[in-house]
Motif scaffolding. Structure first.
Motif, PDB file in Angstrom:
ATOM      1  N   ILE A   2     -67.745 -46.570 -20.452  1.00  0.00           N
ATOM      2  CA  ILE A   2     -67.789 -46.809 -19.015  1.00  0.00           C
ATOM      3  C   ILE A   2     -68.786 -47.913 -18.693  1.00  0.00           C
ATOM      4  O   ILE A   2     -68.578 -48.702 -17.768  1.00  0.00           O
ATOM      5  N   TYR A   3     -69.855 -48.021 -19.478  1.00  0.00           N
ATOM      6  CA  TYR A   3     -70.868 -49.039 -19.218  1.00  0.00           C
ATOM      7  C   TYR A   3     -70.308 -50.444 -19.429  1.00  0.00           C
ATOM      8  O   TYR A   3     -70.519 -51.338 -18.610  1.00  0.00           O
ATOM      9  N   LEU A   4     -69.585 -50.627 -20.502  1.00  0.00           N
ATOM     10  CA  LEU A   4     -68.961 -51.921 -20.779  1.00  0.00           C
ATOM     11  C   LEU A   4     -67.909 -52.241 -19.715  1.00  0.00           C
ATOM     12  O   LEU A   4     -67.813 -53.377 -19.237  1.00  0.00           O
ATOM     13  N   GLN A   5     -67.155 -51.235 -19.318  1.00  0.00           N
ATOM     14  CA  GLN A   5     -66.131 -51.427 -18.300  1.00  0.00           C
ATOM     15  C   GLN A   5     -66.757 -51.803 -16.952  1.00  0.00           C
ATOM     16  O   GLN A   5     -66.268 -52.702 -16.270  1.00  0.00           O
ATOM     17  N   LEU A   6     -67.822 -51.142 -16.566  1.00  0.00           N
ATOM     18  CA  LEU A   6     -68.518 -51.480 -15.322  1.00  0.00           C
ATOM     19  C   LEU A   6     -69.037 -52.914 -15.359  1.00  0.00           C
ATOM     20  O   LEU A   6     -68.845 -53.684 -14.420  1.00  0.00           O
ATOM     21  N   LYS A  12     -66.331 -60.018 -13.771  1.00  0.00           N
ATOM     22  CA  LYS A  12     -65.129 -60.728 -13.299  1.00  0.00           C
ATOM     23  C   LYS A  12     -65.191 -60.942 -11.791  1.00  0.00           C
ATOM     24  O   LYS A  12     -64.871 -62.020 -11.294  1.00  0.00           O
ATOM     25  N   ILE A  13     -65.605 -59.915 -11.059  1.00  0.00           N
ATOM     26  CA  ILE A  13     -65.704 -60.025  -9.602  1.00  0.00           C
ATOM     27  C   ILE A  13     -66.729 -61.094  -9.229  1.00  0.00           C
ATOM     28  O   ILE A  13     -66.467 -61.948  -8.378  1.00  0.00           O
ATOM     29  N   GLY A  14     -67.873 -61.067  -9.862  1.00  0.00           N
ATOM     30  CA  GLY A  14     -68.912 -62.048  -9.581  1.00  0.00           C
ATOM     31  C   GLY A  14     -68.493 -63.464  -9.930  1.00  0.00           C
ATOM     32  O   GLY A  14     -68.908 -64.428  -9.286  1.00  0.00           O
ATOM     33  N   ALA A  15     -67.644 -63.611 -10.952  1.00  0.00           N
ATOM     34  CA  ALA A  15     -67.233 -64.937 -11.404  1.00  0.00           C
ATOM     35  C   ALA A  15     -66.200 -65.583 -10.486  1.00  0.00           C
ATOM     36  O   ALA A  15     -66.149 -66.810 -10.392  1.00  0.00           O
ATOM     37  N   VAL A  16     -65.387 -64.795  -9.824  1.00  0.00           N
ATOM     38  CA  VAL A  16     -64.306 -65.387  -9.013  1.00  0.00           C
ATOM     39  C   VAL A  16     -64.528 -65.228  -7.517  1.00  0.00           C
ATOM     40  O   VAL A  16     -63.689 -65.653  -6.729  1.00  0.00           O
ATOM     41  N   GLY A  55     -80.761 -55.604   1.171  1.00  0.00           N
ATOM     42  CA  GLY A  55     -80.246 -56.355   0.036  1.00  0.00           C
ATOM     43  C   GLY A  55     -78.841 -56.847   0.271  1.00  0.00           C
ATOM     44  O   GLY A  55     -78.170 -56.440   1.226  1.00  0.00           O
ATOM     45  N   PRO A  56     -78.375 -57.720  -0.619  1.00  0.00           N
ATOM     46  CA  PRO A  56     -77.029 -58.267  -0.496  1.00  0.00           C
ATOM     47  C   PRO A  56     -75.966 -57.176  -0.649  1.00  0.00           C
ATOM     48  O   PRO A  56     -76.083 -56.291  -1.502  1.00  0.00           O
ATOM     49  N   LEU A  57     -74.932 -57.278   0.158  1.00  0.00           N
ATOM     50  CA  LEU A  57     -73.874 -56.265   0.183  1.00  0.00           C
ATOM     51  C   LEU A  57     -73.226 -56.079  -1.187  1.00  0.00           C
ATOM     52  O   LEU A  57     -73.062 -54.956  -1.648  1.00  0.00           O
ATOM     53  N   ALA A  58     -72.850 -57.163  -1.845  1.00  0.00           N
ATOM     54  CA  ALA A  58     -72.153 -57.051  -3.130  1.00  0.00           C
ATOM     55  C   ALA A  58     -73.039 -56.415  -4.196  1.00  0.00           C
ATOM     56  O   ALA A  58     -72.568 -55.616  -5.005  1.00  0.00           O
ATOM     57  N   VAL A  59     -74.309 -56.765  -4.192  1.00  0.00           N
ATOM     58  CA  VAL A  59     -75.237 -56.174  -5.167  1.00  0.00           C
ATOM     59  C   VAL A  59     -75.398 -54.686  -4.889  1.00  0.00           C
ATOM     60  O   VAL A  59     -75.365 -53.862  -5.811  1.00  0.00           O
ATOM     61  N   LEU A  80     -75.998 -56.214 -12.978  1.00  0.00           N
ATOM     62  CA  LEU A  80     -76.118 -57.413 -13.820  1.00  0.00           C
ATOM     63  C   LEU A  80     -74.787 -58.154 -13.912  1.00  0.00           C
ATOM     64  O   LEU A  80     -74.754 -59.387 -13.896  1.00  0.00           O
ATOM     65  N   GLY A  81     -73.704 -57.396 -13.991  1.00  0.00           N
ATOM     66  CA  GLY A  81     -72.385 -58.025 -14.058  1.00  0.00           C
ATOM     67  C   GLY A  81     -72.078 -58.855 -12.832  1.00  0.00           C
ATOM     68  O   GLY A  81     -71.581 -59.977 -12.933  1.00  0.00           O
ATOM     69  N   VAL A  82     -72.385 -58.334 -11.657  1.00  0.00           N
ATOM     70  CA  VAL A  82     -72.029 -59.042 -10.426  1.00  0.00           C
ATOM     71  C   VAL A  82     -72.953 -60.225 -10.149  1.00  0.00           C
ATOM     72  O   VAL A  82     -72.534 -61.212  -9.551  1.00  0.00           O
ATOM     73  N   ILE A  83     -74.208 -60.171 -10.602  1.00  0.00           N
ATOM     74  CA  ILE A  83     -75.130 -61.275 -10.288  1.00  0.00           C
ATOM     75  C   ILE A  83     -75.180 -62.357 -11.363  1.00  0.00           C
ATOM     76  O   ILE A  83     -75.591 -63.486 -11.077  1.00  0.00           O
ATOM     77  N   THR A  84     -74.781 -62.058 -12.579  1.00  0.00           N
ATOM     78  CA  THR A  84     -74.876 -63.037 -13.666  1.00  0.00           C
ATOM     79  C   THR A  84     -74.097 -64.325 -13.385  1.00  0.00           C
ATOM     80  O   THR A  84     -74.648 -65.419 -13.538  1.00  0.00           O
TER      81      THR A  84
END
Length: 190
Positions: A2-6, A12-16, A55-59, A80-84
């Motif tokens: 689940i950690y890798l999936q999250l 992906k969301i943060g990148a696009v 804080g920021p909504l997406a984070v 970390l996934g969304v902000i990277t």
């Protein structure tokens, strides 16, 4: 797993995602529902909580979704996934900023992205509005008009309009959130 999936989903969301947190809501909603991490109504509650916390909504949303699925490690990895991607992009733009905007291709890219951002925000606003005011989450749902929520919305909108009309700045979002919470308590208790 689940950690890798999250991490991967929020990377992906943060990148696009362009346009900030509001532009990401539709993508986060899609990922959350696709992976059965929470129901539509739980997701709507997470939007409200994310919007009303600092804080920021997406984070905030990434953190809350990650925590709901993988406790503290899930929260950290989703965040970390969304902000990277944004961190890397901002770092690259900072290095290249002086020369970047003079290229027609960059301006054409930005001209193409802006309508997409507006469409994502509008779609999310409509989905949240239909769910909050009419109880419609899917096309097959029956109409369940929530008059108390419409009343609260009208009061808040009227206040914002009057404050702006009097020549002042828009009311503080924090005050509006506190007022809406108080109105919700009053309307639902009375």
């Amino acid at each position: 797993m689940i950690y890798l999936q999250l991490f991967w989903e929020f990377l992906k969301i943060g990148a696009v995602s362009f346009g900030g947190g509001y532009g990401m809501i539709a993508l986060i909603r899609e990922a959350v529902l696709k992976n059965n991490w929470m129901s539509e109504s739980e997701f709507m509650a997470f939007i409200a909580v994310s919007e009303s916390t600092p804080g920021p909504l997406a984070v905030n949303m990434a953190t809350f979704v990650g925590a709901s699925q993988g406790n503290f490690p899930g929260a950290v990895l989703a965040t970390l996934g969304v902000i990277t991607p944004a961190f890397i992009i901002i770092l690259l733009i900072t290095v290249c900023m002086n020369n970047l905007l003079k290229y027609a291709g960059v301006n054409a890219f930005l001209d193409g992205v802006r309508p997409c951002i507006a469409a994502l925000i509008l779609e999310t606003g409509l989905a949240v509005g239909l769910s909050a005011f009419c109880g419609i989450r899917q096309v097959t749902d029956s109409l369940d008009i929530r008059y108390e929520r419409i009343l609260i919305f009208c009061i808040l909108w009227g206040m914002g309009y009057l404050v702006k009309k009097m020549g002042k700045k828009a009311p503080s979002p924090v005050l509006l959130i506190i007022l809406s919470a108080c109105l919700g308590i009053v309307v639902n208790v009375v």
